[in-house]
Design a protein around this motif. Structure first.
Motif, PDB file in Angstrom:
ATOM      1  N   ALA A   3      -5.270  76.817  64.049  1.00  0.00           N
ATOM      2  CA  ALA A   3      -6.433  77.411  64.716  1.00  0.00           C
ATOM      3  C   ALA A   3      -6.218  78.898  64.953  1.00  0.00           C
ATOM      4  CB  ALA A   3      -6.707  76.695  66.030  1.00  0.00           C
ATOM      5  N   ALA A   4      -4.974  79.280  65.251  1.00  0.00           N
ATOM      6  CA  ALA A   4      -4.668  80.689  65.465  1.00  0.00           C
ATOM      7  C   ALA A   4      -4.877  81.513  64.191  1.00  0.00           C
ATOM      8  CB  ALA A   4      -3.227  80.849  65.955  1.00  0.00           C
ATOM      9  N   LEU A   5      -4.868  80.837  63.039  1.00  0.00           N
ATOM     10  CA  LEU A   5      -5.083  81.510  61.756  1.00  0.00           C
ATOM     11  C   LEU A   5      -6.515  81.343  61.258  1.00  0.00           C
ATOM     12  CD1 LEU A   5      -1.776  80.422  59.932  1.00  0.00           C
ATOM     13  CD2 LEU A   5      -2.230  82.559  61.137  1.00  0.00           C
ATOM     14  N   GLY A   6      -7.341  80.642  62.049  1.00  0.00           N
ATOM     15  CA  GLY A   6      -8.727  80.409  61.637  1.00  0.00           C
ATOM     16  C   GLY A   6      -8.991  79.027  61.090  1.00  0.00           C
ATOM     17  N   GLY A   7      -7.963  78.183  61.052  1.00  0.00           N
ATOM     18  CA  GLY A   7      -8.117  76.831  60.506  1.00  0.00           C
ATOM     19  C   GLY A   7      -8.340  75.816  61.615  1.00  0.00           C
ATOM     20  N   HIS A   8      -9.595  75.611  61.976  1.00  0.00           N
ATOM     21  CA  HIS A   8      -9.920  74.715  63.090  1.00  0.00           C
ATOM     22  C   HIS A   8     -10.188  73.278  62.641  1.00  0.00           C
ATOM     23  CE1 HIS A   8     -10.236  78.126  65.858  1.00  0.00           C
ATOM     24  NE2 HIS A   8     -10.848  78.771  64.880  1.00  0.00           N
ATOM     25  N   ASP A   9     -10.130  73.017  61.352  1.00  0.00           N
ATOM     26  CA  ASP A   9     -10.490  71.679  60.853  1.00  0.00           C
ATOM     27  C   ASP A   9      -9.416  71.101  59.943  1.00  0.00           C
ATOM     28  OD1 ASP A   9     -10.840  73.488  58.803  1.00  0.00           O
ATOM     29  OD2 ASP A   9     -12.711  72.613  58.070  1.00  0.00           O
ATOM     30  N   VAL A  10      -8.153  71.397  60.232  1.00  0.00           N
ATOM     31  CA  VAL A  10      -7.060  70.939  59.366  1.00  0.00           C
ATOM     32  C   VAL A  10      -6.782  69.450  59.562  1.00  0.00           C
ATOM     33  CG1 VAL A  10      -4.582  71.183  58.893  1.00  0.00           C
ATOM     34  CG2 VAL A  10      -6.005  73.209  59.172  1.00  0.00           C
ATOM     35  N   ILE A  11      -6.861  68.960  60.792  1.00  0.00           N
ATOM     36  CA  ILE A  11      -6.581  67.543  61.067  1.00  0.00           C
ATOM     37  C   ILE A  11      -7.735  66.926  61.838  1.00  0.00           C
ATOM     38  CG2 ILE A  11      -5.024  65.911  62.218  1.00  0.00           C
ATOM     39  CD1 ILE A  11      -2.771  67.884  61.820  1.00  0.00           C
ATOM     40  N   GLU A  12      -8.212  65.786  61.357  1.00  0.00           N
ATOM     41  CA  GLU A  12      -9.269  65.032  62.030  1.00  0.00           C
ATOM     42  C   GLU A  12      -8.674  63.866  62.807  1.00  0.00           C
ATOM     43  OE1 GLU A  12     -11.985  63.631  59.111  1.00  0.00           O
ATOM     44  OE2 GLU A  12     -12.948  65.584  58.809  1.00  0.00           O
ATOM     45  N   THR A  13      -9.274  63.571  63.939  1.00  0.00           N
ATOM     46  CA  THR A  13      -8.894  62.395  64.727  1.00  0.00           C
ATOM     47  C   THR A  13      -9.931  61.305  64.535  1.00  0.00           C
ATOM     48  OG1 THR A  13      -7.835  63.753  66.432  1.00  0.00           O
ATOM     49  CG2 THR A  13      -8.431  61.494  67.044  1.00  0.00           C
ATOM     50  N   ARG A  14      -9.494  60.107  64.220  1.00  0.00           N
ATOM     51  CA  ARG A  14     -10.360  58.940  64.210  1.00  0.00           C
ATOM     52  C   ARG A  14     -10.014  58.118  65.445  1.00  0.00           C
ATOM     53  NH1 ARG A  14     -13.420  57.988  59.593  1.00  0.00           N
ATOM     54  NH2 ARG A  14     -13.836  60.072  58.719  1.00  0.00           N
ATOM     55  N   PRO A  15     -10.853  58.174  66.494  1.00  0.00           N
ATOM     56  CA  PRO A  15     -10.534  57.506  67.757  1.00  0.00           C
ATOM     57  C   PRO A  15     -10.173  56.036  67.568  1.00  0.00           C
ATOM     58  CG  PRO A  15     -12.474  58.891  68.015  1.00  0.00           C
ATOM     59  CD  PRO A  15     -12.159  58.862  66.544  1.00  0.00           C
ATOM     60  N   GLY A  16      -9.065  55.651  68.176  1.00  0.00           N
ATOM     61  CA  GLY A  16      -8.606  54.275  68.103  1.00  0.00           C
ATOM     62  C   GLY A  16      -7.893  53.924  66.817  1.00  0.00           C
ATOM     63  N   VAL A  17      -7.828  54.864  65.874  1.00  0.00           N
ATOM     64  CA  VAL A  17      -7.189  54.594  64.573  1.00  0.00           C
ATOM     65  C   VAL A  17      -6.013  55.533  64.342  1.00  0.00           C
ATOM     66  CG1 VAL A  17      -7.520  54.329  62.091  1.00  0.00           C
ATOM     67  CG2 VAL A  17      -9.411  53.822  63.667  1.00  0.00           C
ATOM     68  N   GLY A  18      -6.287  56.826  64.243  1.00  0.00           N
ATOM     69  CA  GLY A  18      -5.207  57.769  63.986  1.00  0.00           C
ATOM     70  C   GLY A  18      -5.721  59.097  63.468  1.00  0.00           C
ATOM     71  N   TYR A  19      -4.998  59.671  62.509  1.00  0.00           N
ATOM     72  CA  TYR A  19      -5.293  61.016  62.019  1.00  0.00           C
ATOM     73  C   TYR A  19      -5.414  61.030  60.498  1.00  0.00           C
ATOM     74  CZ  TYR A  19      -3.557  62.360  66.645  1.00  0.00           C
ATOM     75  OH  TYR A  19      -3.348  62.475  67.990  1.00  0.00           O
ATOM     76  N   ARG A  20      -6.187  62.005  60.017  1.00  0.00           N
ATOM     77  CA  ARG A  20      -6.213  62.268  58.583  1.00  0.00           C
ATOM     78  C   ARG A  20      -6.441  63.756  58.355  1.00  0.00           C
ATOM     79  NH1 ARG A  20     -11.783  60.120  55.709  1.00  0.00           N
ATOM     80  NH2 ARG A  20     -13.212  61.654  56.612  1.00  0.00           N
ATOM     81  N   LEU A  21      -6.206  64.208  57.141  1.00  0.00           N
ATOM     82  CA  LEU A  21      -6.406  65.609  56.795  1.00  0.00           C
ATOM     83  C   LEU A  21      -7.897  65.927  56.840  1.00  0.00           C
ATOM     84  CD1 LEU A  21      -4.525  67.985  55.882  1.00  0.00           C
ATOM     85  CD2 LEU A  21      -5.368  67.567  53.569  1.00  0.00           C
ATOM     86  N   GLY A  22      -8.240  67.053  57.441  1.00  0.00           N
ATOM     87  CA  GLY A  22      -9.629  67.483  57.516  1.00  0.00           C
ATOM     88  C   GLY A  22     -10.050  68.220  56.257  1.00  0.00           C
ATOM     89  N   PRO A  23     -11.279  68.746  56.243  1.00  0.00           N
ATOM     90  CA  PRO A  23     -11.778  69.443  55.044  1.00  0.00           C
ATOM     91  C   PRO A  23     -11.098  70.775  54.792  1.00  0.00           C
ATOM     92  CG  PRO A  23     -13.392  69.532  56.822  1.00  0.00           C
ATOM     93  CD  PRO A  23     -12.327  68.569  57.265  1.00  0.00           C
ATOM     94  N   CYS A  24     -10.484  71.368  55.824  1.00  0.00           N
ATOM     95  CA  CYS A  24      -9.717  72.627  55.675  1.00  0.00           C
ATOM     96  C   CYS A  24     -10.589  73.762  55.129  1.00  0.00           C
ATOM     97  CB  CYS A  24      -8.495  72.407  54.777  1.00  0.00           C
ATOM     98  SG  CYS A  24      -7.360  71.143  55.375  1.00  0.00           S
ATOM     99  N   GLN A  25     -11.776  73.866  55.686  1.00  0.00           N
ATOM    100  CA  GLN A  25     -12.680  74.951  55.297  1.00  0.00           C
ATOM    101  C   GLN A  25     -12.822  76.005  56.397  1.00  0.00           C
ATOM    102  OE1 GLN A  25     -13.889  75.304  52.291  1.00  0.00           O
ATOM    103  NE2 GLN A  25     -13.071  73.322  51.582  1.00  0.00           N
ATOM    104  N   GLY A  26     -12.243  75.754  57.559  1.00  0.00           N
ATOM    105  CA  GLY A  26     -12.302  76.734  58.629  1.00  0.00           C
ATOM    106  C   GLY A  26     -13.295  76.417  59.715  1.00  0.00           C
ATOM    107  N   GLY A  27     -14.051  75.318  59.565  1.00  0.00           N
ATOM    108  CA  GLY A  27     -15.024  74.948  60.573  1.00  0.00           C
ATOM    109  C   GLY A  27     -14.369  74.221  61.728  1.00  0.00           C
ATOM    110  N   ALA A  28     -15.192  73.832  62.696  1.00  0.00           N
ATOM    111  CA  ALA A  28     -14.684  73.101  63.859  1.00  0.00           C
ATOM    112  C   ALA A  28     -14.200  71.730  63.447  1.00  0.00           C
ATOM    113  CB  ALA A  28     -15.769  72.980  64.920  1.00  0.00           C
ATOM    114  N   ALA A  29     -13.060  71.290  64.031  1.00  0.00           N
ATOM    115  CA  ALA A  29     -12.486  69.982  63.683  1.00  0.00           C
ATOM    116  C   ALA A  29     -13.326  68.865  64.251  1.00  0.00           C
ATOM    117  CB  ALA A  29     -11.071  69.897  64.215  1.00  0.00           C
TER     118      ALA A  29
END
Length: 231
Positions: free
Chosen positions: A205-231
């Motif tokens: 996020a400090a570099l502008g990457g706010h969407d690198v990791i997505e949270t799936r509630p109750g499941v876990g994590y996955r890689l986000g779209p990595c386009q710079g938008g909000a996660a």
């Protein structure tokens, strides 16, 4: 032979760990307080530091802050059983793992070996640069970049990112991430993984990457779209 620095103000604990780590084939140095630990690292950088949180002159959390300002030296924290807040803060500051006192020297050796093994595997990996969107992962160089700018990741943070990037469409449970980092049956709490993921998000996020990791509630994590938008 890997070189490990053991920083703890209790000489008995240092003696136990020096014996166990040397028996496992490592070269071990000692420091009795935080200032001495920083001096030892400045004198000759070890491959890993075993760092007690509660030490005189400078506690382990402050030592970690200063080491993280200098680079990515792997850190294994030692903490008391009632210091959960300090343990979580230690991970958030950039520690790779922790062991709770009282501990088995075998457990400390196993965790040290696991961290060093991950570091060697990442350094030896000759895979091509991979990534997604504005994220690039250079496994051979052990670097992650956002728009060409290096993200200063720890061994564990890089390992988690590499796991998620290896199957971008997959949602990994916290247990699955732990198994891939350490092997099945390794005792780490879900909260520790959450802290590492929070660190990853903050660094990108400090570099502008706010969407690198997505949270799936109750499941876990996955890689986000990595386009710079909000996660």
């Amino acid at each position: 032979m890997p070189e490990v620095l053991v920083a703890d103000d209790d000489p008995h604990i240092r003696q136990l760990l020096v014996f166990a780590l040397e028996k496992a084939g490592m070269v071990v140095r000692e420091a009795a307080d935080g200032e001495a630990a920083l001096a030892e690292v400045a004198r000759a950088r070890p491959d890993l530091i075993v760092l007690d949180i509660n030490m005189p002159r400078m506690d382990g959390l402050e030592v970690c802050r200063r080491l993280r300002a200098q680079g990515d030296l792997p850190i294994l924290f030692l903490s008391s059983r009632d210091d959960e807040i300090d343990r979580v803060l230690g991970i958030e500051l950039g520690g790779d793992d922790y062991v709770v006192k009282p501990f088995s020297p075998r457990e400390v050796v196993a965790r040290v070996q696991a961290i060093l093994r991950r570091g060697r595997a990442m350094s030896a990996d000759q895979g091509a640069v991979s990534g997604r969107g504005r994220l690039a992962i250079d496994e051979a160089a052990w670097l992650a970049r956002w728009d060409g700018v290096d993200a200063p990741l720890t061994v564990t943070e890089f390992g988690i990112l590499k796991i998620l990037a290896g199957a971008p469409a997959r949602v990994y449970s916290r247990d699955a991430i732990i198994d891939r980092l350490h092997g099945p049956g390794f005792a780490i709490t879900d909260r520790t993984i959450d802290s590492h993921v929070r660190n990853l998000r903050g660094k990108f996020a400090a570099l502008g990457g706010h969407d690198v990791i997505e949270t799936r509630p109750g499941v876990g994590y996955r890689l986000g779209p990595c386009q710079g938008g909000a996660a």
